[in-house]
Design an enzyme around this catalytic site. Structure first.
Site, PDB file in Angstrom:
ATOM      1  N   PHE A   1       0.785  -1.013   0.049  1.00 51.21           N
ATOM      2  CA  PHE A   1       0.105  -0.023   0.039  1.00 51.21           C
ATOM      3  C   PHE A   1       0.954   1.165  -0.011  1.00 51.21           C
ATOM      4  O   PHE A   1       0.260   2.380  -0.130  1.00 51.21           O
ATOM      5  CB  PHE A   1      -1.006  -0.158   1.383  1.00 51.21           C
ATOM      6  CG  PHE A   1      -0.500   0.915   2.357  1.00 51.21           C
ATOM      7  CD1 PHE A   1       0.458   0.636   3.142  1.00 51.21           C
ATOM      8  CD2 PHE A   1      -0.971   1.854   2.627  1.00 51.21           C
ATOM      9  CE1 PHE A   1       0.774   1.201   4.243  1.00 51.21           C
ATOM     10  CE2 PHE A   1      -0.541   2.857   3.720  1.00 51.21           C
ATOM     11  CZ  PHE A   1       0.203   2.384   4.498  1.00 51.21           C
ATOM     12  N   LYS A   2       2.097   1.190   0.335  1.00 53.95           N
ATOM     13  CA  LYS A   2       2.879   2.255   0.557  1.00 53.95           C
ATOM     14  C   LYS A   2       3.011   2.957  -1.185  1.00 53.95           C
ATOM     15  O   LYS A   2       3.341   4.190  -1.212  1.00 53.95           O
ATOM     16  CB  LYS A   2       4.515   2.092   0.849  1.00 53.95           C
ATOM     17  CG  LYS A   2       4.441   1.812   2.334  1.00 53.95           C
ATOM     18  CD  LYS A   2       5.599   1.846   3.182  1.00 53.95           C
ATOM     19  CE  LYS A   2       5.416   1.893   4.562  1.00 53.95           C
ATOM     20  NZ  LYS A   2       4.918   0.527   4.925  1.00 53.95           N
ATOM     21  N   ASP A   3       2.752   2.226  -2.058  1.00 52.36           N
ATOM     22  CA  ASP A   3       2.632   2.864  -3.361  1.00 52.36           C
ATOM     23  C   ASP A   3       1.528   3.767  -3.402  1.00 52.36           C
ATOM     24  O   ASP A   3       1.931   4.844  -4.133  1.00 52.36           O
ATOM     25  CB  ASP A   3       2.175   1.818  -4.455  1.00 52.36           C
ATOM     26  CG  ASP A   3       3.301   0.624  -4.938  1.00 52.36           C
ATOM     27  OD1 ASP A   3       4.650   1.189  -4.658  1.00 52.36           O
ATOM     28  OD2 ASP A   3       2.843  -0.460  -5.070  1.00 52.36           O
TER      29      ASP A   3
END
Ligand SMILES: *Cc1c(COP(=O)(O)O)cnc(C)c1O
Length: 465
Positions: A110-112
């Site tokens: 999810f850091k994308d």
């Protein structure tokens, strides 16, 4: 819309200033001077297209200073990282219980979401000022990979990522080292993650590098990163059809969970917020026992949550204390010095009314991966399992009263060893991961030594100029 600091910094910064500073000069974190009230129909926008919603939110938070084109480009990039086949990736597990899949971006974590948005905004802010920026970061895996993918090819940013050699998973390493971009340097350090962090800390205050222009780090205290996580709360809540759903968030630095708080604060259809942590549970101890204590982080299966002093907790304390910058400063200064503070009963109650928290053990994490497969047919990663475990417990005890949305933060194939232990078979990897094997890797190796790091970084930024 301007930004102030949680420790009393009052010279307001524009969004661009807060983005490039990262941390306020007095060590506080940037927050909006006041929480904005949407001047558009938030529920209609939440039901509409994701990029359109994001554009409206970014403008609400003053990102418009970077120009319409930058706002649109940033919104489009998060949409691309978020959407699966053009739809909000919500999977229904059972009545009123959903998984929100945030791992369909370039590095399957999810850091994308935040990094894809932050990169074009940073480029635009630098272009506006005619400056260049050197970003240095230490990574135990996910952050570095997401940063490399997001900043590759950026015109005004040079990115140097330090990872501990042999201590990130093969997938995580390949996601960093197979990106061929002139402005990115991957450095494998003969040491551990702490060595990498020490190197980055030293680089940030190194005069020889400061003389070469702006230098900062990609970390989760940056307001620009946090903002990219707000739209998916609104969008998921709208698309679930639930009324004020509870969100259960696997938590490390509390950035993701705080984004949910922001979504609720501006009037979004967001109900209760629950932060699920692993054995590194300083946040849970603070909220439930009133003591905020820094301990040595221990390694768990949900490695990206192995955080002992969650940086965004400061934003929550600031808000829960009624935006009392003096009290926030005193508390975090004391914590910085002694590594341990007692919260007042009043503050603890105020925190509890904003968010609840619980700790999930490694055994529960493993059992939940198994349960998710057997009961729901879903193969989930350890981080997601921490949150799902907490969510199911809250259903059993009756603490959760209505619908729930559990944030699913990484693809199981990024953490094959633990998932295989839980399931007895290996999670199937998407093509984007399988295809990494065999690609050419570009990587410098270095001893865990600050002088060597300065030489390496200096040579790289001079070469690229
Ligand atoms: C970083 C990360 C988290 C924790 O997010 P925070 O914003 O630090 O609380 C959870 N899951 C995964 C997979 C992550 O990479």
């Amino acid at each position: 819309m301007n930004y102030i600091g949680t420790r009393g910094f009052k010279e307001q910064r524009s969004f661009a200033g807060a983005l490039l500073d990262g941390l306020a000069p007095d060590g506080g974190l940037y927050v909006p001077q006041a929480w904005p009230t949407p001047d558009f129909d938030l529920s209609a926008a939440s039901n509409g297209g994701y990029a359109d919603l994001t554009v409206q939110l970014l403008n609400l938070f003053g990102v418009g200073v970077l120009g319409d084109q930058a706002v649109k480009a940033a919104a489009q990039r998060t949409e691309d990282a978020f959407l699966r086949d053009g739809a909000v990736p919500l999977t229904r597990l059972e009545n009123d219980l959903y998984l929100l899949e945030l791992y369909h971006g370039p590095t399957h974590a999810f850091k994308d979401m935040a990094m894809q948005m932050m990169a074009p905004l940073t480029d635009a802010a630098l272009a506006q000022r005619g400056e260049k920026l050197t970003l240095v970061t230490a990574t135990s895996g996910d952050t570095g990979a997401a940063a490399v993918r997001a900043f590759a090819g950026s015109e005004h940013v040079k990115l140097i990522v330090f990872h501990p050699l042999g201590r990130v998973s093969p997938v995580q390493r390949l996601q960093m080292t197979t990106v061929q971009a002139d402005n990115v340097l991957n450095v494998g350090v003969n040491g551990d993650f702490d060595d990498c962090q020490k190197i980055v800390k030293a680089l940030l205050s190194e005069p020889a590098l400061k003389a070469q222009g702006l230098i900062s780090s990609v970390n989760s205290i940056n307001w620009g990163r946090l903002l990219g996580q707000v739209p998916y709360y609104l969008s998921a809540a709208a698309h679930s059809g639930l009324d004020k759903p509870e969100f259960v968030v696997p938590t490390g630095n509390f950035g993701d969970a705080f984004a949910g708080w922001v979504a609720r604060q501006i009037g979004g259809n967001v109900g209760h917020l629950h932060a699920a942590v692993n054995r590194n549970d300083a946040l849970n101890q603070a909220i439930n026992n009133g003591r905020y204590v820094r301990r040595q982080a221990v390694e768990t299966a949900s490695v990206s949550m192995d955080v002992q002093a969650p940086s965004n907790f400061e934003r929550l304390v600031f808000e829960a204390s009624g935006r009392d910058a003096g009290a926030t400063r005193d508390l975090f200064n004391a914590f910085g010095q002694s590594g341990e503070v007692a919260l007042s009963g009043h503050l603890q109650e105020a925190l509890k009314s904003e968010v609840s928290a619980s700790t999930v053990s490694e055994d529960q994490t493993k059992a939940t991966i198994k349960l998710a497969y057997e009961k729901y047919g879903q193969v989930i990663c350890p981080h997601t399992a921490v949150a799902l475990s907490a969510a199911l417990t809250r259903r059993e005890t009756g603490e959760a009263k209505g619908g729930q949305i559990v944030l699913s933060t990484a693809h199981a194939a990024k953490f094959p060893a633990f998932v295989t232990e839980a399931l007895g078979f290996e999670p199937k990897a998407p093509d984007a991961i399988t295809n990494l094997y065999g690609l050419t890797e570009t990587l410098s190796e270095m001893p865990a030594d600050v002088t060597a790091a300065v030489t390496t970084v200096k040579a790289f930024i001079e070469w690229i100029d």
